[in-house]
Each structure stands twice: as structure tokens, then as C-alpha cells.
Design a protein around this motif. Structure first.
Motif, PDB file in Angstrom:
ATOM      1  N   PRO A   1       0.841  -1.206   0.000  1.00  0.00           N
ATOM      2  CA  PRO A   1       0.000   0.000   0.000  1.00  0.00           C
ATOM      3  C   PRO A   1       0.875   1.255   0.000  1.00  0.00           C
ATOM      4  O   PRO A   1       1.790   1.378   0.807  1.00  0.00           O
ATOM      5  CB  PRO A   1      -0.780  -0.137   1.308  1.00  0.00           C
ATOM      6  N   ALA A   2       0.598   2.158  -0.931  1.00  0.00           N
ATOM      7  CA  ALA A   2       1.474   3.319  -1.091  1.00  0.00           C
ATOM      8  C   ALA A   2       0.672   4.564  -1.420  1.00  0.00           C
ATOM      9  O   ALA A   2      -0.446   4.492  -1.929  1.00  0.00           O
ATOM     10  CB  ALA A   2       2.502   3.059  -2.186  1.00  0.00           C
ATOM     11  N   ILE A   3       1.267   5.704  -1.120  1.00  0.00           N
ATOM     12  CA  ILE A   3       0.627   7.003  -1.354  1.00  0.00           C
ATOM     13  C   ILE A   3       1.322   7.682  -2.531  1.00  0.00           C
ATOM     14  O   ILE A   3       2.539   7.892  -2.498  1.00  0.00           O
ATOM     15  CB  ILE A   3       0.739   7.881  -0.092  1.00  0.00           C
TER      16      ILE A   3
ATOM     17  N   GLN B   1       3.222   3.283   2.565  1.00  0.00           N
ATOM     18  CA  GLN B   1       2.371   3.550   3.721  1.00  0.00           C
ATOM     19  C   GLN B   1       2.935   2.881   4.975  1.00  0.00           C
ATOM     20  O   GLN B   1       2.886   3.440   6.076  1.00  0.00           O
ATOM     21  CB  GLN B   1       0.964   3.011   3.443  1.00  0.00           C
ATOM     22  N   LYS B   2       3.493   1.702   4.800  1.00  0.00           N
ATOM     23  CA  LYS B   2       4.055   0.959   5.931  1.00  0.00           C
ATOM     24  C   LYS B   2       5.198   1.729   6.585  1.00  0.00           C
ATOM     25  O   LYS B   2       5.253   1.893   7.805  1.00  0.00           O
ATOM     26  CB  LYS B   2       4.548  -0.409   5.454  1.00  0.00           C
ATOM     27  N   SER B   3       6.127   2.247   5.768  1.00  0.00           N
ATOM     28  CA  SER B   3       7.269   2.996   6.324  1.00  0.00           C
ATOM     29  C   SER B   3       6.812   4.334   6.901  1.00  0.00           C
ATOM     30  O   SER B   3       7.373   4.824   7.870  1.00  0.00           O
ATOM     31  CB  SER B   3       8.344   3.214   5.252  1.00  0.00           C
TER      32      SER B   3
ATOM     33  N   LEU C   1      -4.115   8.605   4.019  1.00  0.00           N
ATOM     34  CA  LEU C   1      -4.149   7.821   5.258  1.00  0.00           C
ATOM     35  C   LEU C   1      -5.574   7.721   5.800  1.00  0.00           C
ATOM     36  O   LEU C   1      -6.016   6.665   6.256  1.00  0.00           O
ATOM     37  CB  LEU C   1      -3.224   8.441   6.309  1.00  0.00           C
ATOM     38  N   ILE C   2      -6.316   8.830   5.740  1.00  0.00           N
ATOM     39  CA  ILE C   2      -7.705   8.817   6.201  1.00  0.00           C
ATOM     40  C   ILE C   2      -8.549   7.878   5.341  1.00  0.00           C
ATOM     41  O   ILE C   2      -9.375   7.113   5.849  1.00  0.00           O
ATOM     42  CB  ILE C   2      -8.297  10.249   6.188  1.00  0.00           C
ATOM     43  N   GLU C   3      -8.318   7.908   4.022  1.00  0.00           N
ATOM     44  CA  GLU C   3      -9.072   7.045   3.110  1.00  0.00           C
ATOM     45  C   GLU C   3      -8.853   5.562   3.393  1.00  0.00           C
ATOM     46  O   GLU C   3      -9.708   4.734   3.096  1.00  0.00           O
ATOM     47  CB  GLU C   3      -8.691   7.345   1.653  1.00  0.00           C
ATOM     48  N   THR C   4      -7.686   5.226   3.944  1.00  0.00           N
ATOM     49  CA  THR C   4      -7.386   3.817   4.237  1.00  0.00           C
ATOM     50  C   THR C   4      -7.553   3.512   5.721  1.00  0.00           C
ATOM     51  O   THR C   4      -6.955   2.588   6.254  1.00  0.00           O
ATOM     52  CB  THR C   4      -5.953   3.466   3.779  1.00  0.00           C
ATOM     53  N   ASN C   5      -8.376   4.349   6.392  1.00  0.00           N
ATOM     54  CA  ASN C   5      -8.756   4.122   7.790  1.00  0.00           C
ATOM     55  C   ASN C   5      -7.590   4.149   8.771  1.00  0.00           C
ATOM     56  O   ASN C   5      -7.571   3.403   9.749  1.00  0.00           O
ATOM     57  CB  ASN C   5      -9.517   2.792   7.935  1.00  0.00           C
TER      58      ASN C   5
END
Length: 201
Positions: free
Chosen positions: A127-129, A146-148, A175-179
């Protein structure tokens, strides 16, 4: 794939850096912070990604020394540019990181990457932004894992107008979109308000 040949490696003493002679006909295509690629010294199917840190115009006496070292004729050049580079990473044909245990070879070709090759270096399978495109390659998207991001604090710096607020807002929004929970901290109410406006719009 390697796109356009732009030079030849003439100095490579450290594993993480090298210098190359910039070919005269591509001077307009090469600039500071430009990405370049070359083949891995132990496997020709692997690629090295590097970035130019500094361009230096040389004197005639240096041209002669470089000509002798590389065994190529540079005498028609009245002046040439040398590019100092830092290696950013090495990848195999499936875009997996691979080690670089020895310096790149003298005389090795340095090329500009095509967009698909450059994208392989920045692709993120987890998962990445998406943060935006890379300068000079508008269709190549840079991702932040996202993990890092959730594992440790990050610092966003830059000149006024360079996109710090937009970047922070994009990260928080994703981050908000992915809870994921987020906390915004600002040294002024104005900055906090600007970030909030980006999130609402």
C-alpha cells in the motif's frame, strides 16, 4: 530500457558514486539532479539508477588526461562537461532491489532512462501514497510506502511554494481514506488552516 546514451564513465573509485564525461550533443538534456541509468557491472540485465549532483566544465589539460584514460578521442572538444553522480539503487528485470558490491566499470555507457524504466525504480507493491510526478518525467509517479510512513515520523522540507502543504495534505488524505488515524501539528493556526482547506477541497 536504456534510452539515450549521454556519456561514458571515467572515474569510479567508490561503490556509491561515479563521474562521467557528458557527450557534447546532449549538453542541453543533462542538468543537476537529472536521473541517469547504466548497466550493473555483474549482470547486464540489471540496472543502476543514479542522480547527477554536479556538472563541471573542464580545462583542455583535463580533456587530454581523460582521453588517455578512456582511450577515446576527445581532442575535437574545446571543452567538455563532467558529471558527478551518486548511485540511488540497483534493480533486476522484475524491479526487485539487488546489491552493488563493486564500483561501475570505467568506459561504461551512461544513459537517460525512459519513463517505464524510471517508474520501475519508484514503483511500490505495498500500500502506497502517490506523491506526484518526477521532474522531467510527468508520467512517472513517485510513491511513498504507507508501511514505512506509519512506522516512523517524517519531515517535509522545501522552499516557499515548493508544495510542502500540498504534499502533507495528500499524505493525510490518503491515510484517512485507508482508515488510518492521523494527527496534524502546526506551528501556526494559518498553516493548520491551509492544510485543512486542502483536505476539504
Amino acid at each position: 530500457m536504456l534510452k539515450d546514451k549521454i556519456g561514458i564513465v571515467f572515474r569510479s573509485e567508490e561503490v556509491d558514486e561515479f563521474d562521467f564525461v557528458v557527450m557534447e550533443e546532449v549538453i542541453g538534456k543533462v542538468f543537476n539532479n537529472c536521473y541517469v541509468v547504466l548497466k550493473h557491472p555483474t549482470n547486464e540485465n540489471w540496472l543502476i539508477l543514479a542522480r547527477i549532483n554536479k556538472l563541471i566544465e573542464t580545462r583542455p589539460v583535463e580533456i587530454g588526461a581523460i582521453s588517455s584514460l578512456l582511450n577515446i578521442n576527445l581532442t575535437p572538444f574545446k571543452s567538455i562537461f563532467l558529471a558527478k553522480c551518486n548511485i540511488l539503487g540497483c534493480y533486476d528485470v522484475e524491479a526487485r532491489p539487488v546489491p552493488l558490491l563493486k564500483p561501475v566499470k570505467l568506459g561504461q555507457e551512461v544513459c537517460l532512462p525512459d519513463p517505464s524504466t524510471l517508474q520501475n525504480f519508484f514503483i511500490e507493491s505495498q500500500p502506497a501514497i502517490p506523491l506526484g510526478s518526477i521532474s522531467g518525467f510527468s508520467d512517472v509517479i513517485l510513491y511513498l510506502s504507507q508501511k514505512s510512513l506509519l512506522r516512523a515520523p517524517i519531515l517535509i522540507t522545501g522552499m516557499t511554494g515548493s508544495g510542502k502543504t500540498t504534499t502533507a495534505s495528500s499524505i493525510v488524505h490518503n491515510l484517512i481514506e485507508t482508515n488510518n488515524r492521523t494527527t496534524s501539528v502546526s506551528y501556526t493556526h494559518l498553516r493548520a488552516h491551509e492544510t485543512s482547506l486542502h483536505l476539504v477541497c
